[in-house]
Design a protein around this motif. Structure first.
Motif, mmCIF file in Angstrom:
data_model
loop_
_atom_site.group_PDB
_atom_site.id
_atom_site.type_symbol
_atom_site.label_atom_id
_atom_site.label_comp_id
_atom_site.label_asym_id
_atom_site.label_seq_id
_atom_site.Cartn_x
_atom_site.Cartn_y
_atom_site.Cartn_z
ATOM 1 N N PRO A 81 0.096 -7.659 4.017
ATOM 2 C CA PRO A 81 -0.077 -6.260 4.409
ATOM 3 C C PRO A 81 1.121 -5.409 4.008
ATOM 4 C CG PRO A 81 0.379 -7.646 6.331
ATOM 5 C CD PRO A 81 0.136 -8.564 5.187
ATOM 6 N N GLY A 82 0.835 -4.170 3.649
ATOM 7 C CA GLY A 82 1.878 -3.238 3.272
ATOM 8 C C GLY A 82 2.258 -3.260 1.811
ATOM 9 N N THR A 83 1.718 -4.213 1.052
ATOM 10 C CA THR A 83 2.044 -4.328 -0.370
ATOM 11 C C THR A 83 1.424 -3.183 -1.165
ATOM 12 O OG1 THR A 83 2.163 -6.745 -0.240
ATOM 13 C CG2 THR A 83 1.801 -5.776 -2.427
ATOM 14 N N GLU A 84 2.214 -2.607 -2.073
ATOM 15 C CA GLU A 84 1.701 -1.582 -2.978
ATOM 16 C C GLU A 84 2.057 -1.969 -4.410
ATOM 17 O OE1 GLU A 84 2.968 2.336 -2.047
ATOM 18 O OE2 GLU A 84 2.192 2.302 0.014
ATOM 19 N N ASN A 103 7.308 -3.207 -1.495
ATOM 20 C CA ASN A 103 7.093 -3.954 -0.243
ATOM 21 C C ASN A 103 6.126 -5.123 -0.425
ATOM 22 O OD1 ASN A 103 8.690 -1.968 1.137
ATOM 23 N ND2 ASN A 103 6.881 -0.637 1.135
ATOM 24 N N ASP A 157 9.123 -7.987 1.140
ATOM 25 C CA ASP A 157 9.701 -6.686 0.766
ATOM 26 C C ASP A 157 10.225 -6.655 -0.674
ATOM 27 O OD1 ASP A 157 9.149 -5.734 3.298
ATOM 28 O OD2 ASP A 157 11.089 -6.349 4.100
#
Length: 507
Positions: A321-324, A272, A285
């Motif tokens: 935000p939400g990046t892994e 993401n 994404d």
């Protein structure tokens, strides 16, 4: 007064015992379109530096418009009508495209609070000439790479040159962008003389009337593009591989399709991933796995976000935000770039980013792996991969060829023995023979267990070294396919990218 606008008479440039340019003579008439080609290390960019005044010749004479300019500084030559671009775009990245061009418009003072209306008109006229009107107010650093190339030409044209020097203008561009660049150069006014250096022989044939070939600093031949293509010495030196620049013979790897580590475990996991500039989304994404012993290539048009992806994974660009981002099972999202490097992420950035004042040896003392890492190697082991570079240990980057500079950037990353190596356009500006060496090194690194993530405009190289290819388009990965399938269905990348899947070679 000489009949040629530019005349080089037995010009040489030495670095100690090494002659980067060796008694080269060239005449350029007014309005000529002349190209300099040759393998990496031939002295092409050095010759442009000598004409522009950023280097002084060791011997010989340089005449421009009837004047001996051999001792003129670069700024005096620029004011006399010599403009140039660089091997990698040299722009004021925080300034807009229009502001970059304004810096070069004659009569516009840098200290003025407001630009003169006439200068603004001139700047926008040049931006329209290169097709960048729609990007006039965008910061240069946010432009796609191909647009940065065109902006640099606009800056040079804004200075109203009589002689335009172009250093590797097609490097890193997609086929469609190269076509537009050729059209731009052909459309330049007849009173502008062009001297360009480039490795793409199809591009050279499209824009140049005459071509000079250099090898180890010496003149090999001058003639029309058609005659040069058929010249036997040119074919030998341009496409062949010298023993002095070849990688060590014992390091040749297996084909990526037969590597023993083909089913390696994921070293780098991206989930993401989001990134952008000034609120505008560039990547959305993005999901990738890069496995030990495998090469994953990310391809896409210039401006698709390949460099942003590499820099975000390395920690040089902020993620959304939400990046892994996981490295060896550990979350590294949010930690600074230096800690990611210490944990096992190596980076070879686009443009090489070498330190001008440091020697080869000094570059290789900079990486300091984290004490807990057991795979670190010394510079001597790394230099075994690069025999030519090992012979230049006391040279600084400006004394190296483009190929040697790229190898130094790669060697610097390898000193830390990274678990995953990020390569951003490593073939940019390299001659075909050196690209072949680079392919050998990349596949060899994968065979030794390194995970490699390659962002590359050269689709032929990507298909040669990668096990799988991710296609980036409109901020997303739209297709992830095994390279074996691409070989079986060779038009698939063409359909996805609308560009050829092979690099043309001289016939």
């Amino acid at each position: 007064m000489t009949s040629a606008l530019l005349r080089l008479e037995a010009v040489s440039r030495s670095y100690g015992a090494r002659r980067a340019v060796d008694d080269v003579s060239v005449d350029l008439r007014l309005g000529a379109r002349h190209a300099i080609i040759g393998p990496n290390g031939a002295g092409k960019s050095t010759l442009l530096h000598l004409v522009a005044g950023t280097l002084r010749p060791t011997s010989g004479r340089i005449h421009y418009a009837g004047h001996d300019i051999g001792r003129w500084p670069a700024h005096r030559r620029a004011r006399a009508g010599i403009a140039r671009t660089w091997q990698h775009p040299a722009l004021a990245r925080p300034l807009t495209a229009a502001q970059n061009v304004l810096l070069a418009v004659p009569g516009q003072r840098l200290t003025a609070l407001r630009p003169k209306p006439r200068a603004v008109t001139a700047a926008h006229t040049v931006l329209a000439q290169v097709g960048l009107t729609a990007h006039a107010d965008r910061p240069a650093g946010q432009l796609a790479y191909g647009d940065q190339r065109r902006l640099e030409i606009a800056v040079a044209l804004a200075a109203r040159p009589r002689l335009l020097l172009l250093d590797e203008p097609s490097a890193g561009l997609a086929t469609s962008e190269i076509t537009r660049l050729a059209e731009l150069i052909r459309a330049l006014p007849a009173d502008i003389t062009v001297l360009l250096v480039d490795h793409n022989l199809d591009f050279v044939a499209a824009v140049a009337d005459t071509v000079t070939v250099l090898h180890h600093g010496q003149h090999i031949a001058t003639g029309t593009p058609a005659a040069i293509r058929e010249h036997p010495d040119v074919r030998r030196v341009y496409l062949g591989v010298d023993a002095s620049t070849s990688p060590a013979s014992g390091n040749a790897p297996d084909s990526p399709t037969t590597t023993a580590a083909a089913d390696g475990t994921p070293v780098l996991r991206v989930r993401n991933l989001r990134a952008g500039y000034s609120g505008a989304s560039v990547l959305t994404d993005i999901t990738l796995d890069v496995r030990a012993g495998r090469v994953t290539a990310v391809v896409g048009r210039n401006g698709a976000g390949k460099t942003t992806l590499i820099n975000t994974i390395a920690g040089l660009h902020p993620n959304g935000p939400g990046t892994e981002i996981h490295l060896n099972g550990h979350l590294v999202t949010g930690i600074p770039a230096r800690r990611r490097a210490g944990a096992g992420i190596g980076l070879v950035p686009q443009g090489r980013r070498l330190f001008a004042g440091l020697t080869v040896d000094e570059h290789l003392t900079l990486p300091r792996p984290h004490p807990s890492r057991s795979r670190a190697v010394d510079s001597r082991q790394v230099l075994d991969l690069f025999p030519a570079l090992a012979q230049r240990r006391h040279h600084r980057p400006h004394q190296l060829s483009g190929g040697e500079q790229q190898m130094l950037a790669l060697a610097r990353a390898l000193v830390a023995a990274p678990d995953v190596l990020l390569l951003d356009e490593p073939s940019e500006g390299l001659a075909p023979a050196v690209v072949g060496q680079l392919a050998t090194i990349i596949t060899g690194l994968a065979a030794s267990g390194t995970a490699v993530l390659l962002a590359e405009q050269n689709l032929a190289l990507a298909c040669q070294v990668a096990h799988d290819i991710a296609v980036l388009d409109r901020a997303r990965i739209i297709r992830h396919v095994a390279t074996a399938d691409i070989r079986e269905y060779p038009t698939e990348l063409h359909d996805l990218l609308t560009v050829p899947t092979t690099t043309p070679t001289p016939s």
